[in-house]
Design an enzyme around this catalytic site. Structure first.
Site, short mmCIF file in Angstrom:
data_model
loop_
_atom_site.label_atom_id
_atom_site.label_comp_id
_atom_site.label_asym_id
_atom_site.label_seq_id
_atom_site.Cartn_x
_atom_site.Cartn_y
_atom_site.Cartn_z
N ALA A 1 56.67 52.25 79.00
CA ALA A 1 57.04 53.44 78.22
C ALA A 1 58.45 53.35 77.66
O ALA A 1 59.08 54.37 77.41
CB ALA A 1 56.89 54.71 79.06
N GLU B 1 42.60 55.78 78.11
CA GLU B 1 44.04 55.55 77.97
C GLU B 1 44.87 56.75 78.37
O GLU B 1 46.00 56.61 78.84
CB GLU B 1 44.36 55.17 76.52
CG GLU B 1 43.85 53.83 76.07
CD GLU B 1 44.65 52.67 76.62
OE1 GLU B 1 45.60 52.91 77.40
OE2 GLU B 1 44.32 51.53 76.27
N HIS C 1 44.71 53.36 81.70
CA HIS C 1 45.70 52.61 80.95
C HIS C 1 46.25 51.44 81.75
O HIS C 1 46.66 51.60 82.89
CB HIS C 1 46.84 53.56 80.56
CG HIS C 1 47.97 52.94 79.83
ND1 HIS C 1 47.87 52.54 78.52
CD2 HIS C 1 49.24 52.64 80.22
CE1 HIS C 1 49.03 52.03 78.13
NE2 HIS C 1 49.88 52.09 79.13
#
Length: 555
Positions: A154, A367, A477
């Site tokens: 991220a 996801e 994910h």
């Protein structure tokens, strides 16, 4: 997964002084019996484990500390002296994992069963290094294809120790198609992706992506020393790493500059984000400046360079993470900066400013589940609609968003984990949000990218539907890891060698290229039939609505 190699004998000496390394035509073992390689006038002592040799923690840039903080990366000086390359270098500073206290009790049993967060090695602002892992018997003139790994997290976390590159190299040896593996650290969070008008005006946006680009230049300069071929390089990543790969493809007007010749993306494409200096992002910058004690300074950006590391790191950590209530609305992530990304990523795709190299891109079926756990306090349709509007599309009207709300209904059977009926109903809105958030950032951008590019370059796509029985998160994910035996790893290695993922171990006779006329997905399943070919036509209307809204109102 932490990996620490065992010291053993092996060495490389290199070929061409013009490339930045010493001249020699043979490999040799160092005087102490350890694997050794010479770059410039520097000697790097690595380690060996099994059939691979590792050179770890090699600096590719000057330390981005002091006045080099929040500046473009500067390439390493010519190496000299002796370097211990047997252990990993420090991690770049990591974002703290934050969950809203009101939802911890609900999600802790789920999150607690997953492996989040970085490993145990130290963090340091001086972190810009690469790891190179090669077959132990490689020769300097082998000219092996090179796989360059960009980790995910991220844009907030990333730790090379969690990704055992030796597994990729050993897999390539098992397939008798060996590769050289390279992994890089790059700056994260506020260190690498600070937004704001001041950042844009100074030309220092997207520093983490700039770090990645410099690491690729390092590969071009030095990889022949390790038996790699600088003309056979693919870039590969998962999640934020895959998004990074997609953004490297649309950077520089789509000119790859010979830095890479193929791209492999797992759960990530050019994403529907906006400008680095828009209102929301300026608020992030102003908050960072205020909390760092720089608000009263004439040059706030320079003040951020001068505050102690501990202060800047704390300020970065105080900003919300991807597992907070804001979910995939990240404070620190790549955005259009006018230089590295001259427009929003999806507009660059529409303009055709995309590196013309073959690529593979795929997604997991569910996801959005992991990123929706922290939204468990949203329990009504109205609350969820307001959340979507206020968190993602702040400049869109209710009328603009009504088609999106209709495309993602509260019907449990339409939610994610998909194909599970009314099961996995963590809250009344969880499955709806999981479907929406997964499609917004991962699934719809993947299909959009393929539809725009299939006629311009060779493209393939896959869908991972394994693990559906995992409660609440399904085929979640990053579950499609290539760091272990299986079809995804083999496809990656095939692609590195041939710029085509097909090979005899995939379980299908042919994985066709993707076209809009035949949008074929290599689909990985549970059960007796582990792989099949399906069509990329699911949720067509929802994806179309999502893409139209996010093009008009980038997040």
């Amino acid at each position: 997964m932490l990996f620490h190699g065992l010291l053993a004998t092996f060495s490389l000496v290199v070929l061409s002084a013009s490339k930045g390394y010493c001249t020699s035509s043979t490999n040799f073992v160092g005087a102490d019996g350890l694997p050794t390689i010479q770059l410039d006038n520097g000697t790097f002592i690595g380690n060996q484990t099994g059939n691979v040799t590792q050179f770890l923690g090699i600096p590719y840039a000057l330390p981005p500390t002091g006045d080099l903080r929040l500046r473009l990366p500067v390439a390493n000086l010519p190496y000299k002296g002796t370097y211990n390359a047997s252990t990993f270098g420090p991690m770049c500073p990591q974002q703290s994992l934050v969950l809203d206290p009101s939802v911890i009790a609900t999600v802790a049993p789920i999150v607690g069963s997953l492996d989040f967060g970085p490993g145990s090695i130290p963090q340091s602002e001086d972190c810009l290094s690469v790891d190179v892992i090669v077959p132990k018997d490689v020769t300097v003139d082998a000219k092996l294809p090179v796989v360059v790994w960009i980790y995910g997290g991220a844009f907030e976390e990333g730790d090379m120790t969690l990704y055992p590159g030796e597994v990729i190299v050993q897999g390539s040896l098992d397939l008798e198609t060996p590769v050289v593996y390279v992994a890089m650290n790059y700056r994260l969070s506020a260190f690498g992706f600070l937004p704001g008008r001041e950042v844009k005006d100074a030309g220092v946006g997207n520093l983490g992506l700039q770090d990645q680009r410099l690491a690729m230049l390092w590969v071009q300069k030095y990889i022949e020393a390790f038996g790699g071929d600088p003309n056979r390089v693919i870039i590969w990543g998962v999640s934020a790493g895959a998004i990074s790969v997609g953004l490297q493809m649309v950077a520089n007007g789509g000119n790859a500059e010979g830095l890479f010749h193929g791209a492999f993306m797992q759960s990530g494409s050019p994403i529907p984000v906006g400008d680095i200096a828009d209102t929301k992002q300026q608020a992030v910058y102003d908050s960072v400046v205020d909390r760092a004690g720089c608000s009263n300074k004439t040059d706030t950006l320079q003040c951020l360079r001068e505050v102690p590391f501990s202060v800047f790191n704390d300020v970065s950590n105080e900003t919300y993470s991807s597992f907070a209530f804001q979910s995939l609305n990240l404070a620190f992530e790549p955005r259009a900066d006018g230089i590295f990304l001259t427009d929003t990523p999806q507009q660059l795709v529409l303009k055709g400013e995309v590196a013309n190299v073959p690529f593979v891109t795929g997604d997991c079926d569910d996801e959005g589940t992991l990123f929706s756990l922290a939204n468990a306090n949203l329990t009504t349709e109205t609350e969820t609609n307001n959340y979507i509007a206020s968190n993602y599309f702040t400049d869109a009207s209710t009328q603009d968003l009504q088609p999106l709300f209709e495309a993602y209904p509260s019907d449990l059977s339409a939610g994610s984990p998909f194909d599970t009926g009314s099961a996995n109903n963590l809250t009344a809105q969880y499955k709806r949000l999981a479907a929406f958030q997964g499609d917004l950032v991962f699934q719809a951008p993947r299909r959009f990218f393929l539809q725009q590019r299939y006629s311009q370059q060779d493209t393939w796509s896959y869908l991972w539907k394994r693990g559906k029985s995992t409660p609440y998160i399904g085929s979640f994910h990053s579950n499609d890891t290539a760091y272990g035996p299986g079809e995804v790893r083999d496809a990656l290695i095939n692609f590195a060698n041939n710029l085509d993922p097909n090979g005899p171990t995939l379980g299908v006779s042919d994985w066709p290229k993707y076209t809009t006329h035949a949008p074929t997905l290599f689909t990985l399943l549970d059960g007796d039939v582990p792989v099949t070919l399906t069509n990329d036509t699911y949720r067509e209307k929802a994806f179309s609505v999502m893409t139209n809204v996010s093009l008009a109102h980038p997040i």
